[in-house]
Design an enzyme around this catalytic site. Sequence first.
Site, PDB file in Angstrom:
ATOM      1  N   CYS A 267      -0.831   3.739  -6.557  1.00  0.00           N
ATOM      2  CA  CYS A 267      -1.702   3.157  -5.530  1.00  0.00           C
ATOM      3  C   CYS A 267      -1.920   1.726  -5.988  1.00  0.00           C
ATOM      4  CB  CYS A 267      -3.028   3.904  -5.457  1.00  0.00           C
ATOM      5  SG  CYS A 267      -4.321   3.022  -4.527  1.00  0.00           S
TER       6      CYS A 267
ATOM      7  N   CYS B 252       0.871  -1.178   0.000  1.00  0.00           N
ATOM      8  CA  CYS B 252       0.000   0.000   0.000  1.00  0.00           C
ATOM      9  C   CYS B 252       0.909   1.230   0.000  1.00  0.00           C
ATOM     10  CB  CYS B 252      -0.858  -0.037   1.266  1.00  0.00           C
ATOM     11  SG  CYS B 252      -1.868   1.427   1.527  1.00  0.00           S
TER      12      CYS B 252
HETATM   13  N1  DGL Z   1      -3.896   0.625  -1.968  1.00  0.00           N
HETATM   14  C1  DGL Z   1      -3.492   1.757  -1.260  1.00  0.00           C
HETATM   15  C2  DGL Z   1      -2.326   2.482  -1.874  1.00  0.00           C
HETATM   16  O1  DGL Z   1      -1.523   1.869  -2.510  1.00  0.00           O
HETATM   17  C3  DGL Z   1      -4.459   2.618  -0.524  1.00  0.00           C
HETATM   18  C4  DGL Z   1      -5.792   2.856  -1.064  1.00  0.00           C
HETATM   19  C5  DGL Z   1      -6.705   3.473  -0.037  1.00  0.00           C
HETATM   20  O2  DGL Z   1      -7.117   2.739   0.858  1.00  0.00           O
HETATM   21  O3  DGL Z   1      -6.990   4.674  -0.158  1.00  0.00           O
HETATM   22  O4  DGL Z   1      -2.169   3.657  -1.698  1.00  0.00           O
END
Ligand code: DGL
Length: 263
Positions: free
Chosen positions: A186, A75
């Site tokens: 993301c 993430c």
């Molecule tokens: N998948 C996450 C990222 O890479 C976060 C997405 C979220 O929960 O806003 O930033």
Amino acid sequence: MVDCKMPIAVFDSGLGGISVLKELLRLLPNENFIYYGDTANAPYGVKSAEQVRELTFSVYERLKTRGIKAFVIACNTATSVAVAALREKYPRDIIIGVEPALKPAVLCAQHPTVAVLATPLTLKEEKFATLMGRFGDDAEVIPFACPGLVEFVERGEIMGDGLQEFLNGLLAPLKREQLDAVVLGCTHYPLVKDAIVEALGGEVLVFDGSAGTARETKRRLESAGLLNNGSDGGVVFIDSAYPNTENADRSTLMRFGGEYLCS
Ligand code: DGL
């Protein structure tokens, strides 16, 4: 005591880290994985840095107690706000983060125009400013926040008219920029890559950090002598929305994640 049979934990706010897990499974097929999606608290990208740091620490400490040999923060948002603090508190542990793949993107052409799509929190953090400082002179970099996109993925809506309309509207300002490349900053976004490319008009190179993160995980385990050379690899899914049920079959994470990994 950490040993090579222990699982590697892969953590995200929800379904997005599945894009990283897919690369990890490709590169490390003999490993055991725990995929932890904090879907009860997603999205992270519109929360405060303190909230996301706290959530990340709490997941890490729970999984550490259970016994893991490495923690992959799949993430970008959680990495931005928590990876440094986690490493400081647990200097001996293998903790791997993910960051927008700006480095390969700026090399795709002579001074290319590159958009970095990410959550509002990722783009606000110091870590992103540092990344821009390293590569910002080699390209025209356009940071572009995509609030609302994670929610489509969390519903399992990764194609269709609703998603396309949303993306066409959201990304319309970028369509005018003659982009050479787009960085998916993301981990949810690779799951809707086709719709993103379509919204940008089709002619754009796409970069994301998942393969690099998988390679870094392998490197770290190798140098610690912790690769699993047995053949009992597998994935356990934990969805925080179903706290008492591992591999909960009612969870979108579990159903959708399972399908995506097989695709
Ligand atoms: N998948 C996450 C990222 O890479 C976060 C997405 C979220 O929960 O806003 O930033």
